[in-house]
Design an enzyme around this catalytic site. Structure first.
Site, PDB file in Angstrom:
ATOM      1  N   ARG A 106       5.150   1.926   7.913  1.00 56.90           N
ATOM      2  CA  ARG A 106       3.944   1.149   8.200  1.00 56.90           C
ATOM      3  C   ARG A 106       4.331  -0.255   8.587  1.00 56.90           C
ATOM      4  NH1 ARG A 106      -0.884   1.055   3.921  1.00 56.90           N
ATOM      5  NH2 ARG A 106       0.537  -0.331   2.828  1.00 56.90           N
ATOM      6  N   THR A 110       0.198  -4.929  10.903  1.00 58.65           N
ATOM      7  CA  THR A 110      -0.911  -4.156  11.483  1.00 58.65           C
ATOM      8  C   THR A 110      -1.298  -2.964  10.601  1.00 58.65           C
ATOM      9  OG1 THR A 110       0.585  -2.663  12.645  1.00 58.65           O
ATOM     10  CG2 THR A 110      -0.040  -4.693  13.805  1.00 58.65           C
ATOM     11  N   ASP A 203       4.579   0.308  -4.449  1.00 62.42           N
ATOM     12  CA  ASP A 203       5.246   0.780  -3.226  1.00 62.42           C
ATOM     13  C   ASP A 203       6.142   1.970  -3.568  1.00 62.42           C
ATOM     14  OD1 ASP A 203       7.237   1.054  -1.090  1.00 62.42           O
ATOM     15  OD2 ASP A 203       6.334  -0.773  -0.296  1.00 62.42           O
ATOM     16  N   ASP A 206       9.871   1.799  -2.218  1.00 61.19           N
ATOM     17  CA  ASP A 206      10.691   0.821  -2.936  1.00 61.19           C
ATOM     18  C   ASP A 206      10.983   1.276  -4.365  1.00 61.19           C
ATOM     19  OD1 ASP A 206      10.954  -0.845  -0.797  1.00 61.19           O
ATOM     20  OD2 ASP A 206       9.370  -2.232  -1.403  1.00 61.19           O
TER      21      ASP A 206
HETATM   22  C1  PRP Z   1       4.366   4.490   2.525  1.00 61.36           C
HETATM   23  C2  PRP Z   1       4.059   5.888   2.055  1.00 61.36           C
HETATM   24  C3  PRP Z   1       3.384   6.499   3.250  1.00 61.36           C
HETATM   25  C4  PRP Z   1       2.633   5.330   3.830  1.00 61.36           C
HETATM   26  C5  PRP Z   1       1.188   5.474   3.492  1.00 61.36           C
HETATM   27  O1  PRP Z   1       5.483   4.475   3.336  1.00 61.36           O
HETATM   28  O2  PRP Z   1       5.183   6.612   1.609  1.00 61.36           O
HETATM   29  O3  PRP Z   1       4.274   7.062   4.192  1.00 61.36           O
HETATM   30  O4  PRP Z   1       3.170   4.153   3.234  1.00 61.36           O
HETATM   31  O5  PRP Z   1       0.448   4.460   4.059  1.00 61.36           O
HETATM   32  P1  PRP Z   1      -0.674   4.725   5.150  1.00 61.36           P
HETATM   33  O6  PRP Z   1      -1.511   5.855   4.659  1.00 61.36           O
HETATM   34  O7  PRP Z   1      -1.419   3.414   5.166  1.00 61.36           O
HETATM   35  O8  PRP Z   1      -0.006   5.010   6.460  1.00 61.36           O
HETATM   36  P2  PRP Z   1       6.021   3.140   4.045  1.00 61.36           P
HETATM   37  O9  PRP Z   1       5.317   2.965   5.351  1.00 61.36           O
HETATM   38  O10 PRP Z   1       5.934   2.003   3.076  1.00 61.36           O
HETATM   39  O11 PRP Z   1       7.517   3.488   4.416  1.00 61.36           O
HETATM   40  P3  PRP Z   1       8.811   3.447   3.498  1.00 61.36           P
HETATM   41  O12 PRP Z   1       8.568   4.340   2.317  1.00 61.36           O
HETATM   42  O13 PRP Z   1       9.893   3.966   4.369  1.00 61.36           O
HETATM   43  O14 PRP Z   1       9.026   2.031   3.077  1.00 61.36           O
HETATM   44  N1  URA Z   2       2.326   2.851   0.559  1.00 57.36           N
HETATM   45  C1  URA Z   2       2.727   2.811  -0.727  1.00 57.36           C
HETATM   46  O1  URA Z   2       3.892   3.067  -1.048  1.00 57.36           O
HETATM   47  N2  URA Z   2       1.822   2.476  -1.661  1.00 57.36           N
HETATM   48  C2  URA Z   2       0.555   2.182  -1.373  1.00 57.36           C
HETATM   49  O2  URA Z   2      -0.236   1.891  -2.293  1.00 57.36           O
HETATM   50  C3  URA Z   2       0.160   2.232  -0.024  1.00 57.36           C
HETATM   51  C4  URA Z   2       1.063   2.578   0.918  1.00 57.36           C
END
Ligand code: PRP
Ligand code: URA
Length: 213
Positions: A106, A110, A203, A206
């Site tokens: 994400r 945005t 998160d 993370d």
């Molecule tokens: C997180 C999560 C989803 C997404 C959900 O991933 O694991 O894939 O956010 O958010 P959305 O419904 O608003 O799209 P992230 O984009 O943080 O990626 P990462 O785990 O690689 O850091």
């Molecule tokens: N991605 C995450 O990991 N946590 C949230 O709450 C939303 C998006």
């Protein structure tokens, strides 16, 4: 959203493990192990929708018409990164599944999904059943993009499996893709101004990979 395409899986063992996952004091190794365990439960529950075919066998005393899962093409599609932690639990239910990784993150400003890794053949077998794995359904952008990617490969049966959904994400995903099934263990209150689920678990990527700097 109709009840037809939402499955809420809230078995007591799932609720117990979800509490551990939400707890901010749960350290990364336990967080990962708990996601794995929850993935096993939710994939097992989602598999209840699978079609069966006859499978004749011989017992020591005679013939028996048993059953097998009709499709030979079960695909697990984890969304990177946090979805990776769901793979091993899913493999305990479907050890012979194919894994097709979907790299999306994400954009922090945005909140739109950015695709960075998809290596899936242009067309998958007609009877493929895909389980998309991602612990979080927040704005719904990543889930919608993942389903788009799979539908472009002619996949007909898609299940989106998450652990926590927001009401906003559920509405967006079911509006964009009314033909898929969404599985979750709970629907939380709402999104905050940064697109995080409240109360959620923070998160997921993370916390899974110990990168919350
Ligand atoms: C997180 C999560 C989803 C997404 C959900 O991933 O694991 O894939 O956010 O958010 P959305 O419904 O608003 O799209 P992230 O984009 O943080 O990626 P990462 O785990 O690689 O850091
Ligand atoms: N991605 C995450 O990991 N946590 C949230 O709450 C939303 C998006």
């Amino acid at each position: 959203m109709t009840n037809q395409n939402l499955r809420l899986h809230n078995h007591p063992l799932i609720q117990r493990d979800m509490t551990l996952l939400r707890d901010k004091t749960t350290p990364s190794p336990i967080f990962r192990a708990t996601i794995k365990n929850l993935a096993r439960y939710i994939v097992y529950e989602a598999a209840a929708d699978l079609a069966l075919a006859d499978e004749p066998v011989e017992t020591p005393l005679g013939p028996f018409t048993g059953c097998r899962i009709a499709t030979q093409n079960i695909v697990l599609a984890p969304i990177l990164r946090a979805g990776l932690c769901m793979i091993d639990g899913a493999f305990e239910v479907f050890p012979y599944a194919q894994v097709r990784h979907i790299g999306l993150y994400r954009d922090e400003t945005t909140l739109k999904p950015v695709e960075y890794y998809v290596k899936i053949p242009a067309e998958l077998a007609a009877d493929t059943v895909v389980y998309i794995l991602d612990p979080m359904l927040a704005t719904g952008g990543s889930a919608i993009a993942a389903v788009d990617i799979l539908k472009r490969r002619q996949v007909k049966e898609i299940h989106f499996l998450c652990l926590i959904a927001s009401p906003e994400g559920m509405a967006k995903l079911s509006e964009a893709h009314p033909d898929i099934t969404i599985h979750t263990t709970c629907v939380d209150e709402r999104l905050d101004e940064n697109g995080y689920i409240l109360p959620g678990l923070g998160d997921a990527g993370d916390r899974s990979f110990n990168t919350g700097e």
